[in-house]
Design a protein around this motif. Structure first.
Motif, mmCIF file in Angstrom:
data_model
loop_
_atom_site.group_PDB
_atom_site.id
_atom_site.type_symbol
_atom_site.label_atom_id
_atom_site.label_comp_id
_atom_site.label_asym_id
_atom_site.label_seq_id
_atom_site.Cartn_x
_atom_site.Cartn_y
_atom_site.Cartn_z
ATOM 1 N N SER A 105 0.837 -1.205 0.000
ATOM 2 C CA SER A 105 0.000 0.000 0.000
ATOM 3 C C SER A 105 0.866 1.247 0.000
ATOM 4 O O SER A 105 0.554 2.231 -0.682
ATOM 5 C CB SER A 105 -0.916 0.032 1.232
ATOM 6 O OG SER A 105 -1.824 -1.030 1.181
ATOM 7 N N ASP A 156 -5.656 -1.031 -4.853
ATOM 8 C CA ASP A 156 -5.091 -1.566 -3.611
ATOM 9 C C ASP A 156 -6.063 -2.571 -2.997
ATOM 10 O O ASP A 156 -7.019 -2.199 -2.328
ATOM 11 C CB ASP A 156 -4.796 -0.436 -2.622
ATOM 12 C CG ASP A 156 -3.959 -0.944 -1.442
ATOM 13 O OD1 ASP A 156 -3.684 -2.166 -1.367
ATOM 14 O OD2 ASP A 156 -3.576 -0.118 -0.588
ATOM 15 N N GLU A 157 -5.814 -3.836 -3.238
ATOM 16 C CA GLU A 157 -6.664 -4.926 -2.734
ATOM 17 C C GLU A 157 -8.146 -4.623 -2.921
ATOM 18 O O GLU A 157 -8.902 -4.549 -1.936
ATOM 19 C CB GLU A 157 -6.344 -5.193 -1.257
ATOM 20 C CG GLU A 157 -4.875 -5.516 -1.059
ATOM 21 C CD GLU A 157 -4.620 -6.529 0.017
ATOM 22 O OE1 GLU A 157 -5.455 -7.411 0.220
ATOM 23 O OE2 GLU A 157 -3.547 -6.434 0.653
HETATM 24 MG MG LIG Z 1 -2.042 -2.751 2.178
#
Ligand SMILES: [Mg+2]
Ligand SMILES: Nc1ncnc2c1ncn2[C@@H]1O[C@H](COP(=O)(O)OP(=O)(O)OP(=O)(O)O)[C@@H](O)[C@H]1O
Length: 259
Positions: free
Chosen positions: A53, A180-181
């Motif tokens: 991240s 991000d995910e």
């Molecule tokens: Mg992360």
């Protein structure tokens, strides 16, 4: 300005060169470099806390890198000696070329989906409201939410909210999408629809950096995979090689834990 070109002649959409990020005395990124050409899908995998991240957040200056270079579409982001961006307006312009999609959707809760999608084009990029609205309907249609244009995020499922967030990120026609995910906060039955939207974007040649824990999906859509471990790229390569034939022991162990 001339675009940076890689060996096979494709221009780079985004380059990150020797990026370091410290939080206080903790070194979270220790010299990460990547180069995504137009149409590349770069999957970033790695354990919790490995810096995935932080890498994406530094790329669009939600975090200030400690050192290193970021080059978007051939334009290098000017940084001062302390790593801070030298020019706020340049950062805003470059950020508008990077469409970020977060794990937790981050839609504006007091605005309808349509308003979410047109906000940046109209208020930041100065697009005419009618043109922005027409485009927003097309984008909502693409993610299967045209009939929800006047709905507020709270009335939607997580999967619908995430698809709306993708439409919002696409509204500025970004050079690179940063994910991000995007599915990790979703109930399992909602993951498929979101992955389908991302897969379509990959197939139409959208450049992306994709942090994901969906290894099967990464293997299917990525053109290149980076495995981050403790703030460094431990191993990288094409997905077939990285997933079928990992060389590093850490990656071998990691893949065993996520399979
Ligand atoms: Mg992360
Ligand atoms: N704002 C911050 N201040 C201090 N430390 C931070 C900050 N943001 C991240 N870190 C630390 O940096 C390290 C990397 O965090 P990061 O969120 O980038 O990891 P990640 O790979 O995305 O992990 P996850 O898979 O859990 O999302 C962690 O040790 C985290 O605690």
């Amino acid at each position: 300005m001339t675009a940076n070109r890689t060996a096979d002649g494709e221009p780079s959409a985004i380059q990150v060169i020797d990026l370091c990020k410290n939080f206080g005395s903790v070194e979270v990124l220790k010299g990460v470099s990547l180069d995504a050409r137009k149409g590349d899908v770069v999957a970033i995998i790695g354990g919790s806390g490995s810096g995935k991240s932080t890498l994406l957040r530094c790329t669009n200056f939600l975090e200030t890198p400690t050192s290193g270079k970021i080059i978007v579409d051939g334009e290098e982001v000017a940084m001062r000696a302390d790593g801070r961006p030298a020019n706020r307006r340049q950062i805003e312009r470059i950020r508008s070329r990077l469409g970020m999609v977060f794990q937790s959707f981050n839609l504006w809760t007091h605005r309808t989906l349509l308003e979410n999608v047109i906000e940046v084009p109209v208020h930041v990029l100065g697009m005419h409201r009618d043109a922005a609205t027409a485009r927003a309907f097309d984008l909502l249609d693409r993610v299967g939410l045209r009939d929800k244009a006047d709905t507020y995020p709270a009335y939607l499922s997580g999967g619908q909210q995430q698809r709306a967030a993708i439409a919002r990120a696409l509204a500025v026609d970004p050079t690179v999408m940063l994910f991000d995910e995007p599915t990790s906060a979703l109930d399992p039955e909602l993951v498929g629809d979101v992955l389908r939207v991302i897969r379509d974007l990959a197939q139409e040649g959208r450049t992306m950096l994709l942090v994901t824990h969906e290894m099967k999906f990464a293997r299917e859509v990525a053109s290149h995979v980076l495995y981050l471990s403790e703030g460094r790229i431990e191993e990288q390569g094409p997905p077939e090689q990285l997933f079928a034939n990992p060389r590093s022991e850490r990656l071998q162990q990691f893949l065993q834990t996520v399979h």
